[in-house]
Design a protein around this motif. Sequence first.
Motif, PDB file in Angstrom:
ATOM      1  N   CYS A  99     -52.554 -31.597 -24.179  1.00 54.28           N
ATOM      2  CA  CYS A  99     -51.318 -30.814 -24.251  1.00 54.28           C
ATOM      3  C   CYS A  99     -50.402 -31.060 -23.062  1.00 54.28           C
ATOM      4  O   CYS A  99     -50.831 -31.471 -21.984  1.00 54.28           O
ATOM      5  N   ILE A 404     -48.483 -29.713 -28.091  1.00 54.95           N
ATOM      6  CA  ILE A 404     -49.800 -30.315 -28.335  1.00 54.95           C
ATOM      7  C   ILE A 404     -49.595 -31.507 -29.271  1.00 54.95           C
ATOM      8  O   ILE A 404     -49.061 -31.338 -30.369  1.00 54.95           O
ATOM      9  N   ASP A 423     -54.378 -26.181 -24.976  1.00 51.72           N
ATOM     10  CA  ASP A 423     -53.056 -25.562 -25.015  1.00 51.72           C
ATOM     11  C   ASP A 423     -52.725 -25.048 -23.630  1.00 51.72           C
ATOM     12  O   ASP A 423     -53.235 -24.018 -23.191  1.00 51.72           O
ATOM     13  N   THR A 425     -49.460 -24.672 -22.659  1.00 57.09           N
ATOM     14  CA  THR A 425     -48.030 -24.399 -22.731  1.00 57.09           C
ATOM     15  C   THR A 425     -47.645 -23.209 -21.882  1.00 57.09           C
ATOM     16  O   THR A 425     -48.467 -22.355 -21.552  1.00 57.09           O
ATOM     17  N   PRO A 433     -50.296 -19.498 -22.588  1.00 57.09           N
ATOM     18  CA  PRO A 433     -49.913 -19.820 -23.976  1.00 57.09           C
ATOM     19  C   PRO A 433     -50.055 -18.631 -24.905  1.00 57.09           C
ATOM     20  O   PRO A 433     -50.882 -17.741 -24.663  1.00 57.09           O
ATOM     21  N   GLY A 435     -49.647 -19.683 -28.400  1.00 62.66           N
ATOM     22  CA  GLY A 435     -49.865 -20.407 -29.639  1.00 62.66           C
ATOM     23  C   GLY A 435     -48.637 -20.964 -30.319  1.00 62.66           C
ATOM     24  O   GLY A 435     -48.716 -21.409 -31.468  1.00 62.66           O
ATOM     25  N   ALA A 437     -47.158 -23.735 -29.967  1.00 63.28           N
ATOM     26  CA  ALA A 437     -47.311 -25.148 -30.332  1.00 63.28           C
ATOM     27  C   ALA A 437     -48.078 -25.307 -31.640  1.00 63.28           C
ATOM     28  O   ALA A 437     -47.790 -26.202 -32.439  1.00 63.28           O
ATOM     29  N   LEU A 438     -49.067 -24.453 -31.859  1.00 60.32           N
ATOM     30  CA  LEU A 438     -49.786 -24.470 -33.129  1.00 60.32           C
ATOM     31  C   LEU A 438     -48.840 -24.188 -34.286  1.00 60.32           C
ATOM     32  O   LEU A 438     -48.825 -24.887 -35.299  1.00 60.32           O
ATOM     33  N   ASN A 470     -55.288 -16.661 -28.205  1.00 58.76           N
ATOM     34  CA  ASN A 470     -54.687 -17.392 -27.092  1.00 58.76           C
ATOM     35  C   ASN A 470     -55.527 -17.342 -25.831  1.00 58.76           C
ATOM     36  O   ASN A 470     -55.126 -17.884 -24.801  1.00 58.76           O
ATOM     37  N   TYR A 495     -59.381 -25.298 -30.964  1.00 56.20           N
ATOM     38  CA  TYR A 495     -58.256 -24.925 -30.100  1.00 56.20           C
ATOM     39  C   TYR A 495     -58.786 -24.318 -28.812  1.00 56.20           C
ATOM     40  O   TYR A 495     -59.531 -23.327 -28.833  1.00 56.20           O
ATOM     41  N   PRO A 497     -57.339 -22.802 -25.516  1.00 50.84           N
ATOM     42  CA  PRO A 497     -56.174 -22.370 -24.750  1.00 50.84           C
ATOM     43  C   PRO A 497     -56.480 -22.189 -23.266  1.00 50.84           C
ATOM     44  O   PRO A 497     -57.616 -21.874 -22.881  1.00 50.84           O
TER      45      PRO A 497
END
Length: 810
Positions: A99, A404, A423, A425, A433, A435, A437-438, A470, A495, A497
């Motif tokens: 990411c 991502i 993740d 972000t 993050p 989420g 980007a998901l 997250n 995932y 995070p």
Amino acid sequence: MQMKDLAVVAFLSYLATVNAWSPTNSYTPGKVSCDSNINLIRKADGLAPEESEWLAKREGNTKEALKTFLDRATSKFSDNSIVDSIFSSTTPRVGFASCGGGYRAMFVDAGVVAAMDERTVGANENGLGGLLQGISYMAGSSGGSFFTTTVTYNNWTSVQEIIDQMKDGDHSIWDLSNSPTNPGGSDTEYTNEVFANITESIKLKNEAGFDVSLADAWGLAFGYYFFPSLPRGGYSYQWSDIQDADVFKNGEMPLLIEIAKVEKAGETSVDLSSTTIEMSPFEFGSWEPTINTFSNMKYLGTEVNNGSPVNAGECIAGFDNVDFLTSASTNVINTLNNNGGFYASMIQSFKTRFLPNVTTTGHIDVNIAAPNPFKGTSNYESDSSIVDNDQLYLVDGGIDGQVIPFTPLMRKERDLDLVIATDTTADTDDVWPFGSALVATYERQFMEIGKTDAFPYVPDTETIVNLGINKNPTFFGCNSSNLTDLAYVPPLVVYLPNRAYSYDTNVSTSVLTYTREQRLGMIRNGFEIATRNNFTDDPDFLGCMGCAVMRRKQEQIGLEWPSECQQCFQMYCWNGTISNSNTVSVPSSSVSSNSSTAVSTGISSATGASTENFSTIHIETSTTVTCHECEEAQATATVEVCDECEQGNTQVTATVECEECEEIATNGHHTTTTLTSMTTTTQICEECEEAQAQATATSPVTVSANVGSESTESSSNSSNDYSNNSNGSSNDSSNSSSNDSSNGSSNGSSGSNNTVNSSSSSKPILQVTTGVASAASQYGVIVNENNADSLVIKSFVTLIAIVGTVIELL
């Protein structure tokens, strides 16, 4: 001779062996002879023959690596014969998505990968060691590309090797004791030399007839931190030359794909409808309908007409410079420039410094691939504006919100079974993050630009926060039978995070300097993210990762699913639960002493209770009140939170028990609701589980956990911050068809309430020390990859610091 000197000699010998230099032995591309009948493009209707051939070699290695990993991961299963059954006929195919998020992403992703790398000390005992050796593809975007470029183009080095030589001020890999804006620190002679070299490289490239911009300076400057053993930070190192490295030719490393976005002529930004460019060792191009073509990476920069060189038998080589293409995947200069005002003035100052006496096209803030390799091609299906243009303008691969880099790994042509994704972000103001980007990648598949893509169903960002997704590992797309409405069945997604275990890794994207201690702290926390705190949060997580690797093949072959895998999927799979309709909209903030106020986001009860029914017992008054009333009363609350949450907590907090969550106690969890700065969050208090009979949990409890132990009271099978008590079932929107095999995950934590909170005494991993990240930087500009046009100066003092930095460059 020192060890570092030996490493330099070895790497230079490697470069000499693969002839990894441009034809001009500099940053400037040059003419080379090529077949007079060569065509440099192909339609995007399958994998390139070179990639298919390489993949066959790679799978000769991944089969053995994954078999070994899965044997270890399932060794405690009551019956692990499924492993032999799978490998008797096939091999799972795994990818890793690194990411974006600046240096924050680079270090966290490094720790996650270190946890999967058998070369890391402790990874086999306390991590996912060997899984990296079984990964076929690695994708990078933005700050994630900083990481992937570093390890790939340093002859597939390991994170362990990097940290073993990590110091401050010695110009080793990732020595960020000084910012790229002042690489020498107090050594002004070094800084002046670096800047002079960058300026000269750009000037010579321009004089050779190639368009240049500040993006060239961006890539060349960062090269000094990724390739410090090479002359001028690898200024003549070519992207395609990895094809000639033995470690790649023998299939002993994953295939790297980094992504960038195309900014159309006449536009100044990108969004989800913008075209994605893939950059692999073999090719440069896009699957998407606006291009639908791939070009030969080695001869990028050759003037072509529908793929044929304009001058027969004459090609350009060296345009695929490693620094330049890394810049294309990480370039946020245009984001700053688009904000106008001070930022535009700052960009002009950089132009004066690095582009003196250089003729530019006016596009000084994008990477310019010119001549356009797709000029005159006819494979596009919609909108010919990109293939009609003489130039191709590239920017950061995550600016459109897809921070991502899922898209290269989700392609049906690559047939992956599993994608492991970090993740990192900066969704919230305090850089955690939630989420987005998901959601961005999920939604894009229903747009024209993404019509040939598929991605598992995911919830909205409010649900991601409400369920604690997250902050915990989550599996998406666990049942392929629920994904048949998509263009094809995509890989299962694991995932991971960003969250704090031993270190606050929510450091601003704009931070460009890190001490050795800070770097190691970030990397160690990444290791802990990948391993659920060295398996102390869940000793069975290793086995659960093994189940994720096997799932698609198990479904395809029709093998019996082990009971342990069923339990794992009940624990980690998102089951389609949506909880955003029951949201109490209150501002959210972090309890971290070094974090700023977070973005407002909805928080609700983890059980999905309605607002009117959700009530709590306020400890100080012993009265039943609604969440809103608790928020009003929080200013007078004095009750302590768990010891694990006290570190860095400088704000008033109150801990109360939610009546609606009392059932959870019967599942082995003591659940508390924490009120912090007007934020209501519900979470499992692992430290209080032994004392769960004490409903108000007023006495802090401390537990020591041994890394790798088979059973600790603080890390039983049920204590993984997830509760199988979700009331919701998805019955609206397309998410209803994603109802996987498990009950919903439940945490109810704010995305911003995510600070170091573990009091476990863990065995040191990677020989890393811990500490509090100072997040000090010359910059205070927050670059949020998901809302890249929202850049703010945090204070007047920061503004002065930026001005000082600009002056440094002039």
